[in-house]
Design a protein around this motif. Structure first.
Motif, PDB file in Angstrom:
ATOM      1  N   VAL A   1      43.385  33.648  37.772  1.00  0.00           N
ATOM      2  CA  VAL A   1      44.362  34.742  37.737  1.00  0.00           C
ATOM      3  C   VAL A   1      43.696  36.112  37.905  1.00  0.00           C
ATOM      4  O   VAL A   1      44.060  36.848  38.830  1.00  0.00           O
ATOM      5  CB  VAL A   1      45.240  34.656  36.463  1.00  0.00           C
ATOM      6  CG1 VAL A   1      46.101  35.895  36.322  1.00  0.00           C
ATOM      7  CG2 VAL A   1      46.100  33.411  36.510  1.00  0.00           C
ATOM      8  N   PRO A   2      42.699  36.476  37.060  1.00  0.00           N
ATOM      9  CA  PRO A   2      42.023  37.770  37.315  1.00  0.00           C
ATOM     10  C   PRO A   2      41.325  37.797  38.671  1.00  0.00           C
ATOM     11  O   PRO A   2      41.234  38.855  39.302  1.00  0.00           O
ATOM     12  CB  PRO A   2      41.008  37.890  36.175  1.00  0.00           C
ATOM     13  CG  PRO A   2      40.943  36.576  35.523  1.00  0.00           C
ATOM     14  CD  PRO A   2      42.230  35.872  35.810  1.00  0.00           C
ATOM     15  N   LEU A   3      40.854  36.639  39.116  1.00  0.00           N
ATOM     16  CA  LEU A   3      40.209  36.561  40.434  1.00  0.00           C
ATOM     17  C   LEU A   3      41.207  36.980  41.518  1.00  0.00           C
ATOM     18  O   LEU A   3      40.904  37.813  42.376  1.00  0.00           O
ATOM     19  CB  LEU A   3      39.735  35.118  40.664  1.00  0.00           C
ATOM     20  CG  LEU A   3      38.780  34.868  41.810  1.00  0.00           C
ATOM     21  CD1 LEU A   3      37.513  35.672  41.623  1.00  0.00           C
ATOM     22  CD2 LEU A   3      38.427  33.385  41.895  1.00  0.00           C
TER      23      LEU A   3
ATOM     24  N   GLN B   1      43.980  38.713  41.070  1.00  0.00           N
ATOM     25  CA  GLN B   1      44.403  40.102  40.863  1.00  0.00           C
ATOM     26  C   GLN B   1      43.409  41.091  41.447  1.00  0.00           C
ATOM     27  O   GLN B   1      43.766  42.227  41.724  1.00  0.00           O
ATOM     28  CB  GLN B   1      44.586  40.381  39.365  1.00  0.00           C
ATOM     29  CG  GLN B   1      45.853  39.761  38.811  1.00  0.00           C
ATOM     30  CD  GLN B   1      45.916  39.888  37.310  1.00  0.00           C
ATOM     31  OE1 GLN B   1      44.899  39.795  36.626  1.00  0.00           O
ATOM     32  NE2 GLN B   1      47.114  40.087  36.777  1.00  0.00           N
TER      33      GLN B   1
END
Lengths: 242, 123
Positions: A90-92, A94
């Protein structure tokens, strides 16, 4: 009364294998570690996880509880490492726009940085005559725990030595990068975050999220890319050299 | 509502983990199921170009828990330290010197290669 004593006795034999025993101990040690960390005024050289792990080890040593039993009991908690690793996507995602903007330095830095993260330590250990098992346990030291465990098993290393190596690596990378960034007056969250993720895996990433969301995203990026890259090249290289 | 959102997101994460597990075993890929799942999730998100609120709600607490989740493994070293008697100085020197050297190298490389943010703003 004697029946109560009998029940107590069988309970004492059963409790160590219980999932809830392992989880209560782990969580209690975790929060005690966090408290101790705050009480010590958040020292950079000693992350809360090191304090928590020492407290947990102390509990296990003092209580009539076997490490193997504990490991079995706590499996429910360690299973969450799987979905937590998936969650790093997910952060990747984003931060994909950062990767797009900086693909060149990332593509140029990642392979040498990830190879050296393993190479320096294995080289030094080899020069000092470490056993092949120790070398295989140290090699994935900068890779996030779930990937590193798979790699070290493929190379014939010890998972628990690897875990110790991961902890020391995470602490040293976090400490080293914090000090070096201060010394060089480096403020770029992207660089600090990426370096923390590549060298300090999950421990470095936790620290990077404390610095800021951009540093955290770049740390997750560095950690994920290092993990994937190392999982691919290290077993091949090991086979070739060894 | 928030709890259901987390659960739905968790279902997504677990499904990707399962998918990763299946692919890794089927094609004998030297990756852990978690990493394979993470890559699959990233590709899926890139294709859809949309991140659901549920996935964010489930991911954030899990990522915050990473340190707790690796603790049981870390503790193992205290109980198996005897196996590596005599090699501890080597292990410590290799880890500490190796990590500081590699951290320095990464920072040095990135500092030379990453364009300054202020220059970026003018592009």
């Amino acid at each position: 009364m004697s029946e109560l004593l009998l029940r107590l006795e069988s309970l004492a034999g059963e409790l160590p294998q219980r999932t809830e025993t392992a989880i209560v101990l782990t969580l209690a040690a975790y929060f005690a570690g966090l408290r101790l960390f705050a009480w010590l005024r958040s020292p950079a050289w000693c992350p809360p996880i090191l304090l928590a792990s020492c407290l947990l080890a102390l509990c296990l040593a003092l209580l009539p509880l076997d490490y193997a039993e504990y490991r079995q009991g706590v499996e429910w908690l360690t299973w969450l490492l799987g979905p937590a690793t998936v969650a790093l996507g997910v952060p990747l995602y984003q931060q994909v726009h950062h990767i797009r903007a900086l693909w060149k330095p990332i593509a140029l830095t990642l392979p040498p940085a990830a190879m050296l993260a393993a190479g320096y330590a294995v080289g030094i250990a080899w020069l000092l005559n470490a056993s092949p098992q120790v070398l295989a346990s140290l090699a994935p030291k900068s890779v996030t725990a779930p990937i590193a465990m798979g790699i070290t098993q493929a190379l014939g290393g010890s998972v628990s030595l690897l875990m110790g190596a991961l902890l020391i690596t995470g602490v040293m990378a976090t400490l080293g990068i914090t000090v070096m960034a201060r010394g060089w007056r480096l403020k770029d969250e992207r660089i600090i975050g990426f370096a923390l993720g590549v060298n300090g895996h999950a421990i470095g990433t936790v620290r990077a999220f404390e610095i800021g969301p951009t540093a955290g995203a770049f740390a997750s990026l560095g950690m994920s890319l290092t993990g994937v890259f190392t999982a691919l090249w290290l077993p091949l290289m090991w086979h070739f050299v060894g | 509502m928030r709890m259901l959102s987390i659960l739905r997101g968790f279902l997504g994460l677990a499904a990707f983990l399962l998918l990763g597990d299946i692919l890794v075993r089927l094609f004998a890929i030297p990756l852990s199921s978690g990493v394979a799942g993470m890559l699959l999730l990233t590709f899926w998100l890139l294709l859809r170009r949309h991140l659901s609120h549920d996935l964010t709600a489930a991911s954030q607490p899990l990522i915050g828990m990473l340190a707790l989740l690796i603790m049981p493994g870390v503790v193992g070293i205290f109980f198996q330290a005897g196996e590596f008697a005599g090699q501890w100085p080597t292990i410590f020197i290799a880890l500490i010197a190796g990590t500081l050297l590699s951290s320095w190298t990464t920072l040095w490389l990135m500092r030379r290669l990453v364009p300054d943010t202020r220059d970026n703003a003018h592009e």
